[in-house]
Design a protein around this motif. Structure first.
Motif, PDB file in Angstrom:
ATOM      1  N   TYR A  15       0.828  -1.192   0.000  1.00 27.20           N
ATOM      2  CA  TYR A  15       0.000   0.000   0.000  1.00 27.20           C
ATOM      3  C   TYR A  15       0.868   1.250   0.000  1.00 27.20           C
ATOM      4  CZ  TYR A  15      -3.633  -3.320   1.339  1.00 27.20           C
ATOM      5  OH  TYR A  15      -4.485  -4.378   1.369  1.00 27.20           O
ATOM      6  N   GLU A  19      -2.648   5.655  -0.251  1.00 27.35           N
ATOM      7  CA  GLU A  19      -3.672   4.633  -0.003  1.00 27.35           C
ATOM      8  C   GLU A  19      -3.905   4.453   1.485  1.00 27.35           C
ATOM      9  OE1 GLU A  19      -2.662   2.118  -4.083  1.00 27.35           O
ATOM     10  OE2 GLU A  19      -1.974   1.365  -2.140  1.00 27.35           O
ATOM     11  N   LEU A  22      -5.960   7.350   2.734  1.00 29.73           N
ATOM     12  CA  LEU A  22      -7.356   7.142   2.364  1.00 29.73           C
ATOM     13  C   LEU A  22      -7.999   6.118   3.285  1.00 29.73           C
ATOM     14  CD1 LEU A  22      -9.781   7.518   0.454  1.00 29.73           C
ATOM     15  CD2 LEU A  22      -8.760   5.807  -1.060  1.00 29.73           C
ATOM     16  N   LEU A  66     -13.685   8.276  -7.315  1.00 34.20           N
ATOM     17  CA  LEU A  66     -12.296   7.814  -7.383  1.00 34.20           C
ATOM     18  C   LEU A  66     -11.909   7.359  -8.784  1.00 34.20           C
ATOM     19  CD1 LEU A  66     -11.808   5.831  -4.036  1.00 34.20           C
ATOM     20  CD2 LEU A  66     -10.676   7.955  -4.711  1.00 34.20           C
ATOM     21  N   ALA A  77      -8.293   8.875  -9.599  1.00 31.96           N
ATOM     22  CA  ALA A  77      -7.501   7.845  -8.916  1.00 31.96           C
ATOM     23  C   ALA A  77      -7.596   6.534  -9.700  1.00 31.96           C
ATOM     24  CB  ALA A  77      -7.991   7.682  -7.483  1.00 31.96           C
ATOM     25  N   GLU A  81      -6.979   2.507  -5.231  1.00 39.15           N
ATOM     26  CA  GLU A  81      -7.598   3.326  -4.191  1.00 39.15           C
ATOM     27  C   GLU A  81      -9.030   2.865  -3.915  1.00 39.15           C
ATOM     28  OE1 GLU A  81      -4.126   5.459  -5.660  1.00 39.15           O
ATOM     29  OE2 GLU A  81      -5.848   4.627  -6.726  1.00 39.15           O
TER      30      GLU A  81
END
Length: 374
Positions: A15, A19, A22, A66, A77, A81
């Motif tokens: 990750y 990420e 988020l 996203l 994104a 994500e």
């Protein structure tokens, strides 16, 4: 952004910092608004969805957009994500239409490639959280099919069971004439709730009786777009299953450390140690499979169908096993309505048949690798 650095090099599935940031934001929101008592109370009501939760997730965090490019009003994104958001939604089994609207319907519209017109306008509405769209196909469907007919611009047919239909503002309806966008409150549209195993993701039958809609694409382009949406849904569903399995493992380990029998934590008994160790190995492997599917979708890898099939074939089984162990190893309290374990078992069982069963995905793996069918 993906961590793939050179052509042919294996992707970095760890990750990224963005990420993890988020994840922290989504987890904090869900802890505040979608705790177990709140989710259980919602399942007992006539309104399983929390509009304020969805508004905070969709617009406050920006999760709804996203996958939508910035030029169309989204976050620009990737599926990596989106997968992180689904992991956290799996951990909380929160009743939110992120998978069906922000992944499947959004990916379907993106596959049409429209930069303006009705499809682009609808994408902007989804990205801003103003609308929720659902592809009107059975939740178990793994590929596009025709479920409604069109005559003189009027749509007829009975579609279902459709996941999150009760939360939808717009239905994307594949027909032999093309892909249509139909408003949920349009004349001739009726949504009838069904009794579903998973109360946190309600199902409904959508009946079209002379309903009218906007034609977004012809039959060929529409079918390809829906197939792409369902592929993305299956691939990222693995991340939801991963989050669910991780919660079940963590909660079960915590309980077996705290629950004492014969003046010892039951987690110290060798038989339970072996079961927890086996489950941990399965969850770690599920993480690798789910992350690989998300990365393949994000990078447009030619191996995406294989990565998705592998992830679904494996993660479905792991999620169900983790939920079953959670219920059983919690003993009597695991069987009660007040403990959330039953929500995770029901979600795992329902997810195991969503966007194609594990058996169907195993057949896909065999076909893509030219192996004898299992």
């Amino acid at each position: 952004m993906t961590a793939r650095t050179e052509a042919g090099q294996a992707p970095d599935l760890l990750y990224s910092e963005a990420e993890e940031d988020l994840r922290a934001a989504v987890r904090s929101l869900l802890a505040d608004r979608a705790g177990a008592p709140s989710v259980i109370a919602r399942t007992e009501s006539d309104t399983p969805y929390d509009p304020q939760l969805w508004k905070a997730l969709a617009t406050g965090i920006g999760a709804a957009g996203l996958l939508v490019p910035e030029e169309l009003g989204g976050q620009g994104a990737t599926h990596r994500e989106a997968a992180v958001v689904l992991e956290e939604l799996g951990r909380s089994v929160a009743p939110a239409p992120f998978l069906t609207s922000s992944v499947v319907a959004t990916e379907t519209l993106l596959a049409l490639g429209a930069q303006d017109g009705p499809a682009a306008e609808l994408l902007a509405g989804l990205a801003e959280g103003r609308q929720v769209a659902v592809v009107a196909v059975p939740f178990a469907a793994a590929s596009a099919d025709v479920y409604a007919s069109v005559a003189s611009g009027a749509l007829d047919g009975t579609l279902g069971p459709v996941a999150d239909a009760a939360a939808a503002d717009v239905f994307l309806v594949p027909t032999a004439d093309g892909l249509y966008a139909v408003a949920a409150d349009a004349p001739g549209v009726r949504v009838e709730p069904l009794v579903a195993l998973d109360l946190t993701r309600p199902l409904a039958t959508v009946t079209l009786d002379g309903a009218t809609g906007i034609r977004l694409a012809d039959a060929g382009a529409g079918a390809r777009a829906v197939d792409r949406g369902l592929l993305a849904g299956a691939g990222l569903l693995a991340s939801e299953q991963l989050g669910l399995a991780e919660w079940c493992l963590t909660e079960t380990v915590r309980h077996t450390r705290e629950r004492h029998q014969f003046n010892r934590p039951i987690g110290s008994f060798q038989a339970l140690k072996h079961r927890m160790a086996q489950l941990w190995l399965e969850v770690v492997s599920a993480r690798a499979a789910a992350r690989n599917a998300a990365d393949a979708l994000a990078t447009g890898s030619p191996d995406t169908p294989l990565a998705v099939a592998v992830a679904q074939a494996y993660c479905s089984k792991v999620a169900v096993h983790a939920a079953e162990e959670c219920v059983q190893l919690h003993g009597g309290i695991g069987m009660t309505w007040e403990h959330p374990a039953h929500l995770y078992l029901k979600r795992a069982k329902a997810d195991a048949t969503a966007y194609g069963t594990a058996g169907r995905h195993r057949d896909t793996v065999a076909a893509l690798m030219e192996l004898p069918a299992p």
